[in-house]
Design a protein around this motif. Sequence first.
Motif, PDB file in Angstrom:
ATOM      1  N   GLN A 194      -7.541  33.873 -40.542  1.00 46.69           N
ATOM      2  CA  GLN A 194      -8.039  32.664 -41.200  1.00 46.69           C
ATOM      3  C   GLN A 194      -9.549  32.540 -41.031  1.00 46.69           C
ATOM      4  OE1 GLN A 194      -6.362  30.922 -43.213  1.00 46.69           O
ATOM      5  NE2 GLN A 194      -4.274  30.689 -42.535  1.00 46.69           N
ATOM      6  N   THR A 216      -8.249  26.709 -43.055  1.00 43.45           N
ATOM      7  CA  THR A 216      -7.549  27.488 -42.033  1.00 43.45           C
ATOM      8  C   THR A 216      -6.033  27.360 -42.112  1.00 43.45           C
ATOM      9  OG1 THR A 216      -7.744  25.730 -40.375  1.00 43.45           O
ATOM     10  CG2 THR A 216      -9.508  27.409 -40.437  1.00 43.45           C
ATOM     11  N   CYS A 217      -5.557  26.776 -43.196  1.00 44.98           N
ATOM     12  CA  CYS A 217      -4.105  26.727 -43.441  1.00 44.98           C
ATOM     13  C   CYS A 217      -3.772  27.533 -44.696  1.00 44.98           C
ATOM     14  CB  CYS A 217      -3.617  25.283 -43.561  1.00 44.98           C
ATOM     15  SG  CYS A 217      -4.246  24.425 -45.021  1.00 44.98           S
ATOM     16  N   ALA A 228      -3.732  27.827 -38.690  1.00 37.21           N
ATOM     17  CA  ALA A 228      -4.545  27.198 -37.646  1.00 37.21           C
ATOM     18  C   ALA A 228      -4.674  25.689 -37.857  1.00 37.21           C
ATOM     19  CB  ALA A 228      -5.929  27.845 -37.593  1.00 37.21           C
ATOM     20  N   GLU A 239      -7.089  23.608 -38.590  1.00 36.62           N
ATOM     21  CA  GLU A 239      -8.141  23.025 -37.774  1.00 36.62           C
ATOM     22  C   GLU A 239      -8.568  21.622 -38.204  1.00 36.62           C
ATOM     23  OE1 GLU A 239     -11.268  25.941 -37.493  1.00 36.62           O
ATOM     24  OE2 GLU A 239     -10.004  27.283 -36.296  1.00 36.62           O
ATOM     25  N   GLU A 288       1.737  30.616 -35.909  1.00 38.80           N
ATOM     26  CA  GLU A 288       0.389  30.736 -35.363  1.00 38.80           C
ATOM     27  C   GLU A 288      -0.682  31.045 -36.410  1.00 38.80           C
ATOM     28  OE1 GLU A 288       0.387  33.447 -32.081  1.00 38.80           O
ATOM     29  OE2 GLU A 288       1.965  32.334 -31.040  1.00 38.80           O
ATOM     30  N   GLU A 289      -0.299  31.691 -37.495  1.00 38.50           N
ATOM     31  CA  GLU A 289      -1.290  32.060 -38.515  1.00 38.50           C
ATOM     32  C   GLU A 289      -1.839  30.848 -39.267  1.00 38.50           C
ATOM     33  OE1 GLU A 289       1.537  35.613 -38.110  1.00 38.50           O
ATOM     34  OE2 GLU A 289       1.709  33.436 -38.123  1.00 38.50           O
TER      35      GLU A 289
END
Length: 106
Positions: free
Chosen positions: A105, A48-49, A37, A39, A34-35
Motif C-alpha cells: 500500500q 491505504t485501503c 492498512a 490509515e 493486514e494488507e
Amino acid sequence: MPRITFMSADGTRQDVEATEGQTLMAAAVAHGIEEIAAECGGACACGTCHCYIEASQLALLPPPDEAEAAMIECVIDPRLESRLSCQVKLTAAQDGLVVHLPASQH
C-alpha cells in the motif's frame, strides 16, 4: 450477510462474513486483513485501503465517485478494477465478492 473472499498477492485466500451496510474496509480490518492498512480510518484521504475487485464482479458495485477516483490515481499500480475499500458499502447482492489485495500500500 455477504461473504467476501480476500486474495493476497501471494495467493493466500481468506473468506470472511461481513454485515450489510458495512464498508469493505471495515470488514477487512475486523477480520485482520493486514494488507488493508486503512490509515485514515475510512475518510477517502490516504489510499491505504486500495484493493482490486474481481473484474467479472465490478458491475455489483456502483462506480467510484470523483473523490475516490482522484485518490485511486495516487495509489501504487492502479487498474480498472481498483477501488478504495472504505468507499464500498456491502450489500447482500455482493455475496461472494472476490477482492484481490495489492502487494503493498506504500
